[in-house]
Write a protein that holds these residues in place. Structure first.
Motif, PDB file in Angstrom:
ATOM      1  N   GLY A 260      -5.932  -1.625  -0.113  1.00 26.01           N
ATOM      2  CA  GLY A 260      -4.812  -1.572  -1.040  1.00 26.01           C
ATOM      3  C   GLY A 260      -3.783  -2.668  -0.876  1.00 26.01           C
ATOM      4  O   GLY A 260      -2.690  -2.577  -1.432  1.00 26.01           O
ATOM      5  N   THR A 261      -4.126  -3.736  -0.146  1.00 24.14           N
ATOM      6  CA  THR A 261      -3.137  -4.792   0.092  1.00 24.14           C
ATOM      7  C   THR A 261      -3.306  -6.018  -0.800  1.00 24.14           C
ATOM      8  O   THR A 261      -2.382  -6.812  -0.928  1.00 24.14           O
ATOM      9  CB  THR A 261      -3.170  -5.274   1.558  1.00 24.14           C
ATOM     10  OG1 THR A 261      -4.458  -5.833   1.832  1.00 24.14           O
ATOM     11  CG2 THR A 261      -2.864  -4.124   2.515  1.00 24.14           C
TER      12      THR A 261
ATOM     13  N   LEU B  69       1.686   1.913 -13.051  1.00 19.52           N
ATOM     14  CA  LEU B  69       1.988   0.696 -13.806  1.00 19.52           C
ATOM     15  C   LEU B  69       0.711   0.056 -14.327  1.00 19.52           C
ATOM     16  O   LEU B  69       0.628  -0.334 -15.497  1.00 19.52           O
ATOM     17  CB  LEU B  69       2.760  -0.295 -12.942  1.00 19.52           C
ATOM     18  CG  LEU B  69       3.069  -1.641 -13.604  1.00 19.52           C
ATOM     19  CD1 LEU B  69       3.968  -1.465 -14.830  1.00 19.52           C
ATOM     20  CD2 LEU B  69       3.683  -2.598 -12.595  1.00 19.52           C
ATOM     21  N   MET B  70      -0.295  -0.023 -13.487  1.00 18.12           N
ATOM     22  CA  MET B  70      -1.573  -0.612 -13.865  1.00 18.12           C
ATOM     23  C   MET B  70      -2.165   0.116 -15.072  1.00 18.12           C
ATOM     24  O   MET B  70      -2.567  -0.518 -16.049  1.00 18.12           O
ATOM     25  CB  MET B  70      -2.524  -0.506 -12.658  1.00 18.12           C
ATOM     26  CG  MET B  70      -3.866  -1.111 -12.819  1.00 18.12           C
ATOM     27  SD  MET B  70      -4.984  -0.786 -11.398  1.00 18.12           S
ATOM     28  CE  MET B  70      -3.930  -0.797  -9.974  1.00 18.12           C
TER      29      MET B  70
ATOM     30  N   PRO C  44       0.805  -1.229   0.000  1.00 20.13           N
ATOM     31  CA  PRO C  44       0.000   0.000   0.000  1.00 20.13           C
ATOM     32  C   PRO C  44       0.839   1.280   0.000  1.00 20.13           C
ATOM     33  O   PRO C  44       0.427   2.288  -0.563  1.00 20.13           O
ATOM     34  CB  PRO C  44      -0.849  -0.099   1.258  1.00 20.13           C
ATOM     35  CG  PRO C  44      -0.560  -1.395   1.892  1.00 20.13           C
ATOM     36  CD  PRO C  44       0.502  -2.100   1.110  1.00 20.13           C
ATOM     37  N   GLU C  45       2.029   1.226   0.566  1.00 22.61           N
ATOM     38  CA  GLU C  45       2.888   2.413   0.588  1.00 22.61           C
ATOM     39  C   GLU C  45       3.435   2.760  -0.799  1.00 22.61           C
ATOM     40  O   GLU C  45       3.969   3.851  -1.005  1.00 22.61           O
ATOM     41  CB  GLU C  45       4.040   2.235   1.593  1.00 22.61           C
ATOM     42  CG  GLU C  45       5.059   1.190   1.235  1.00 22.61           C
ATOM     43  CD  GLU C  45       4.664  -0.254   1.580  1.00 22.61           C
ATOM     44  OE1 GLU C  45       5.512  -1.139   1.383  1.00 22.61           O
ATOM     45  OE2 GLU C  45       3.538  -0.489   2.036  1.00 22.61           O
ATOM     46  N   ARG C  46       3.279   1.856  -1.750  1.00 24.96           N
ATOM     47  CA  ARG C  46       3.729   2.105  -3.124  1.00 24.96           C
ATOM     48  C   ARG C  46       2.543   2.167  -4.089  1.00 24.96           C
ATOM     49  O   ARG C  46       2.671   1.879  -5.266  1.00 24.96           O
ATOM     50  CB  ARG C  46       4.722   1.015  -3.545  1.00 24.96           C
ATOM     51  CG  ARG C  46       5.989   1.043  -2.679  1.00 24.96           C
ATOM     52  CD  ARG C  46       6.990   0.007  -3.081  1.00 24.96           C
ATOM     53  NE  ARG C  46       7.579   0.330  -4.369  1.00 24.96           N
ATOM     54  CZ  ARG C  46       8.351  -0.499  -5.058  1.00 24.96           C
ATOM     55  NH1 ARG C  46       8.633  -1.702  -4.585  1.00 24.96           N
ATOM     56  NH2 ARG C  46       8.842  -0.144  -6.228  1.00 24.96           N
TER      57      ARG C  46
ATOM     58  N   MET D  88       6.871  -7.218 -10.718  1.00 23.23           N
ATOM     59  CA  MET D  88       7.337  -8.095  -9.645  1.00 23.23           C
ATOM     60  C   MET D  88       7.918  -7.321  -8.457  1.00 23.23           C
ATOM     61  O   MET D  88       7.945  -7.850  -7.342  1.00 23.23           O
ATOM     62  CB  MET D  88       8.356  -9.095 -10.180  1.00 23.23           C
ATOM     63  CG  MET D  88       7.753 -10.018 -11.226  1.00 23.23           C
ATOM     64  SD  MET D  88       6.242 -10.809 -10.652  1.00 23.23           S
ATOM     65  CE  MET D  88       6.558 -12.474 -11.122  1.00 23.23           C
ATOM     66  N   SER D  89       8.357  -6.102  -8.667  1.00 25.68           N
ATOM     67  CA  SER D  89       8.860  -5.303  -7.547  1.00 25.68           C
ATOM     68  C   SER D  89       7.725  -4.717  -6.713  1.00 25.68           C
ATOM     69  O   SER D  89       7.932  -4.338  -5.560  1.00 25.68           O
ATOM     70  CB  SER D  89       9.774  -4.184  -8.042  1.00 25.68           C
ATOM     71  OG  SER D  89       9.030  -3.118  -8.600  1.00 25.68           O
ATOM     72  N   LEU D  90       6.528  -4.652  -7.288  1.00 29.52           N
ATOM     73  CA  LEU D  90       5.385  -4.042  -6.600  1.00 29.52           C
ATOM     74  C   LEU D  90       4.383  -5.059  -6.063  1.00 29.52           C
ATOM     75  O   LEU D  90       3.604  -4.732  -5.165  1.00 29.52           O
ATOM     76  CB  LEU D  90       4.656  -3.089  -7.555  1.00 29.52           C
ATOM     77  CG  LEU D  90       5.453  -1.871  -8.011  1.00 29.52           C
ATOM     78  CD1 LEU D  90       4.719  -1.154  -9.140  1.00 29.52           C
ATOM     79  CD2 LEU D  90       5.687  -0.931  -6.832  1.00 29.52           C
ATOM     80  N   LEU D  91       4.377  -6.263  -6.618  1.00 31.06           N
ATOM     81  CA  LEU D  91       3.369  -7.258  -6.270  1.00 31.06           C
ATOM     82  C   LEU D  91       4.018  -8.620  -6.014  1.00 31.06           C
ATOM     83  O   LEU D  91       4.994  -8.974  -6.680  1.00 31.06           O
ATOM     84  CB  LEU D  91       2.357  -7.400  -7.418  1.00 31.06           C
ATOM     85  CG  LEU D  91       1.518  -6.166  -7.733  1.00 31.06           C
ATOM     86  CD1 LEU D  91       0.918  -6.264  -9.136  1.00 31.06           C
ATOM     87  CD2 LEU D  91       0.429  -5.997  -6.689  1.00 31.06           C
TER      88      LEU D  91
END
Length: 119
Positions: free
Chosen positions: A50-51, A24-25, A15-17, A81-84
């Motif tokens: 947001g998690t 990106l989405m 959520p902090e990102r 992959m860095s965000l999810l």
């Protein structure tokens, strides 16, 4: 049996990102819509906090899946992959062996259709 392939990808989000993820989405949705006519559905869903992120994707056939995966790998995979973080990946339909090989690193569960229809 050749035919549509779909999946639900369940991911843990940071959520902090959320601003980075939103950007990106939007980029991935716009690119997929503009350049991948074999993608029939491409929808992202987020939990209120947001998690948790679910991505529903439906492709006309295995060839359309491979087009999407090529673009994903070349343009988006690293940021994605860095965000999810994957928590579950369920594939529906009968993807060919090339798609199964391309998806193998994500350890999907494959579900064949037992009954029903799609309009």
């Amino acid at each position: 049996m050749a035919g549509p392939v779909s999946w639900v990808l369940e991911m843990q989000a940071q959520p902090e990102r959320s601003d980075e993820l939103r950007a990106l989405m939007e980029e991935m949705v716009a690119n997929t819509h503009s350049h991948e006519p074999g993608t029939l559905s491409y929808e992202w869903f987020m939990s209120a906090d947001g998690t948790v992120c679910h991505i529903y994707e439906r492709y006309a056939d295995s060839a359309a899946v491979l087009v999407h995966l090529q673009t994903f790998g070349a343009r988006f995979a690293e940021r994605f992959m860095s965000l999810l973080t994957r928590t579950r990946f369920t594939v529906y339909g009968a993807p060919d062996t090339a798609v199964q090989g391309a998806l193998s690193a994500m350890h999907p569960v494959y579900m064949g259709q037992a009954a029903g229809f799609h309009r």
